[in-house]
Scaffold this motif. Structure first.
Motif, PDB file in Angstrom:
ATOM      1  N   UNK A  41       4.525  94.113  10.906  1.00  0.00           N
ATOM      2  CA  UNK A  41       4.262  94.718  12.248  1.00  0.00           C
ATOM      3  C   UNK A  41       3.314  95.854  12.448  1.00  0.00           C
ATOM      4  N   UNK A  42       3.919  96.420  11.266  1.00  0.00           N
ATOM      5  CA  UNK A  42       3.767  98.526  11.270  1.00  0.00           C
ATOM      6  C   UNK A  42       1.947  98.065  10.899  1.00  0.00           C
ATOM      7  N   UNK A  43       1.277  97.710  10.373  1.00  0.00           N
ATOM      8  CA  UNK A  43      -0.064  97.279   9.971  1.00  0.00           C
ATOM      9  C   UNK A  43      -0.865  97.136  11.429  1.00  0.00           C
ATOM     10  N   UNK A  44      -0.066  96.091  12.102  1.00  0.00           N
ATOM     11  CA  UNK A  44      -1.039  95.416  12.832  1.00  0.00           C
ATOM     12  C   UNK A  44      -1.065  96.698  14.258  1.00  0.00           C
ATOM     13  N   UNK A  45      -0.121  97.146  14.322  1.00  0.00           N
ATOM     14  CA  UNK A  45       0.230  98.671  15.453  1.00  0.00           C
ATOM     15  C   UNK A  45      -0.901  99.438  15.154  1.00  0.00           C
ATOM     16  N   UNK A  46      -1.025  99.969  13.900  1.00  0.00           N
ATOM     17  CA  UNK A  46      -2.093 100.422  13.004  1.00  0.00           C
ATOM     18  C   UNK A  46      -3.398 100.790  14.006  1.00  0.00           C
ATOM     19  N   UNK A  47      -3.728  99.015  13.254  1.00  0.00           N
ATOM     20  CA  UNK A  47      -5.013  98.837  13.343  1.00  0.00           C
ATOM     21  C   UNK A  47      -4.807  98.826  14.760  1.00  0.00           C
ATOM     22  N   UNK A  48      -4.223  97.817  15.743  1.00  0.00           N
ATOM     23  CA  UNK A  48      -4.220  97.834  16.821  1.00  0.00           C
ATOM     24  C   UNK A  48      -5.100  99.485  18.072  1.00  0.00           C
ATOM     25  N   UNK A  49      -3.935 101.049  17.367  1.00  0.00           N
ATOM     26  CA  UNK A  49      -4.218 101.754  18.102  1.00  0.00           C
ATOM     27  C   UNK A  49      -5.837 102.331  17.251  1.00  0.00           C
ATOM     28  N   UNK A  50      -5.536 102.645  15.726  1.00  0.00           N
ATOM     29  CA  UNK A  50      -6.998 102.996  15.365  1.00  0.00           C
ATOM     30  C   UNK A  50      -8.703 101.851  14.787  1.00  0.00           C
TER      31      UNK A  50
END
Length: 544
Positions: free
Chosen positions: A16-25
């Protein structure tokens, strides 16, 4: 750092954390993985916080697979792992036989029997070296004793009691239309006569349970005038008092108010939306003599139609008390239907279904013997029910004293039941045992009515072939000596030897000493269903 059982939950949190970072960045394409892992993470958090399920607390997220697999376990077994003989209560082989006969297609068995013919419960009927030509007789039995003014010619194979309410309207209509086409009867079950029974136009046996549905007074007791009005319907051929049923003997029931629809209220004669109670025992009688007086009353109110009762045998002295009351009053039922403890229902307590009541083989032979032993058998016909769906089932049951056979689940299979065992959930997948109008639409009445008639016709056709192979002219010629079985640890014996069989009038002989009968006979009195003396006293009296 974390126990291994949390690995999937931790993986969901990290993802969840990794995909959120990738979504934003990086790119918005990772929003969907983020959403999926976020939902799983929230499920895991909820699992660890809840207190009802230990597995979910110890195995957040992954614990749900246990409940998922458990929920589809019956389907997995039935479709992937179950052999032709494993299914319960009916094996795949027996179900397939009904489906084939209902569809009017060939029902043959390739490469030999899959049954273990040396297994302890295996039984068979002997064939003859001089088989007879297959007959084409009208396989019927006339029901009606000396006091009956409107005897009924019943088929040897009929639809057993299943109420509208437990079965859908479409299922009832298909069954009744099939009964009409095949000229056999349809037992209403204790839910009385519904609009679907009437619409089908087939012969009916009106089952009268402790709730007196269809002839019920406002206080739940029997209403003679309502009974007279309904019994006058020419579609109703016989009336059957339900004393008990094999699947849950001695057990009443409650249909909750929210389930009492307009159609059910109309059939049962009860208010819409009010709790509907079926007591465990009848209020119209409380002793054997009162039962027989009630039978006489029903016979008079119905204009002389055949009146009988159905029961699963329990305490032997209770049935013997009824027999003694027949001798004392001279009042006899026109028929008795013996229901075996192997009978089925939409829902029953586990202990009742598994461990209460006498199985059909023992119950039927007992009833037959009691009537023979008192000289009453010639005037009283006996029906039988309990997992009977094949020609062998019919022949074997006739060997043990029955005059005709009733089948419930066999005809359920004919209208599409797949033994999903979800009758009590209102989510029957084939529309047979549900009141959900959308699920009922799956059951197409014209098609299934034909299958009901086909199943009846092809089963009786198989019975005639079975009868001819045994060297007999008619199924009524089957006797105990034709039926072989193992009783306990004894050798294979014909039923004429393996079971006890009384001679005509044997129980009227004051010096009789028949194991399993004479002691109970001493305990029974016509004035009460309760034993008049203890087992020890009865034994002492009997041996003197």
């Amino acid at each position: 750092m974390f126990p291994a059982r949390y690995n999937v939950f931790i993986l969901c949190l990290v993802s969840t954390f990794v995909s959120l970072v990738l979504t934003v960045a990086w790119t918005g394409y990772f929003f969907w993985p983020f959403l999926a892992f976020a939902v799983l993470s929230l499920i895991g958090i909820a699992d660890m916080r809840q207190t009802k399920h230990s597995i979910l607390r110890n195995y957040p997220v992954t614990g749900h697979f246990r409940y998922l697999f458990e929920s589809v376990r019956p389907e997995l077994r039935q479709y992937f792992f179950e052999s032709n003989q494993d299914g319960r209560p009916f094996s795949r082989e027996r179900r397939s036989m009904v489906y084939d006969r209902a569809k009017d297609i060939e029902d043959v068995l390739p490469f030999g029997s899959e049954l273990d013919v040396y297994e302890g419960s295996y039984s068979w009927v002997n064939h003859s070296i001089c088989p007879k030509p297959e007959g084409h007789d009208d396989l019927r039995v006339t029901v009606g004793g000396p006091d009956c003014k409107q005897p009924y010619s019943a088929s040897l194979f009929n639809i057993s009691a299943m109420s509208f309410g437990s079965l859908s309207g479409n299922a009832i209509l298909a069954l009744n239309k099939g009964a009409k086409a095949g000229n056999f009867y349809h037992d209403t079950g204790e839910g009385s006569v519904s609009r679907y029974h009437r619409q089908g136009g087939g012969d009916l046996v009106w089952e009268l349970g402790s709730g007196y549905f269809g002839c019920r007074a406002e206080n739940g007791t029997f209403d003679p005038e309502k009974f007279r009005a309904q019994a006058a319907d020419p579609q109703i051929k016989m009336i059957e008092i339900k004393m008990s049923q094999g699947a849950k003997p001695g057990h009443g029931g409650v249909l909750p108010g929210p389930k009492v629809s307009e159609e059910i209220a109309e059939a049962r004669g009860i208010p819409i939306g009010m709790d509907c109670i079926s007591p465990a025992s009848h209020s119209a009688f409380s002793t054997p003599i009162e039962l027989l007086e009630f039978i006489r009353t029903l016979r008079e109110l119905s204009g002389g139609k055949p009146i009988g009762f159905k029961l699963c045998i329990g305490h032997r002295w209770e049935f013997m008390a009824i027999v003694k009351a027949m001798l004392q009053t001279g009042i006899k039922p026109d028929f008795i239907v013996v229901d075996g403890a192997e009978g089925g229902t939409g829902a029953a307590p586990v202990e009742f279904a598994n461990r209460l009541g006498t199985p059909l083989r023992q119950g039927l032979s007992f009833v037959h013997n009691c009537l023979v032993g008192t000289g009453l058998r010639d005037d009283i016909k006996i029906g039988a029910s309990g997992k009977l769906i094949s020609a062998f089932d019919i022949a074997g049951t006739l060997c043990l004293g029955a005059d005709w056979i009733n089948s419930a689940r066999g005809f359920m299979f004919a209208v599409g039941c797949i033994q999903s065992q979800s009758c009590h959930t209102n989510r029957c997948p084939t529309g047979v045992a549900t009141q959900d109008p959308n699920r009922q639409k799956a059951l197409v009445v014209p098609d299934k009515a034909v299958r009901v008639a086909n199943f009846h016709r092809n089963t009786l056709k198989a019975l005639m072939a079975f009868t001819a192979a045994a060297g007999l002219d008619h199924p009524r010629d089957f006797k105990p000596e034709h039926f072989y079985l193992r009783e306990g640890t004894r050798e294979v014996l014909p039923a004429s030897v393996a079971l006890s069989w009384l001679k005509k009038g044997a129980l009227l002989d004051k010096t009789h000493n028949v194991p399993g009968y004479s002691t109970y006979w001493e305990m029974a009195v016509a004035e009460s269903f309760h034993a008049a003396r203890s087992l020890e006293v009865a034994k002492a009296v009997q041996h003197h």
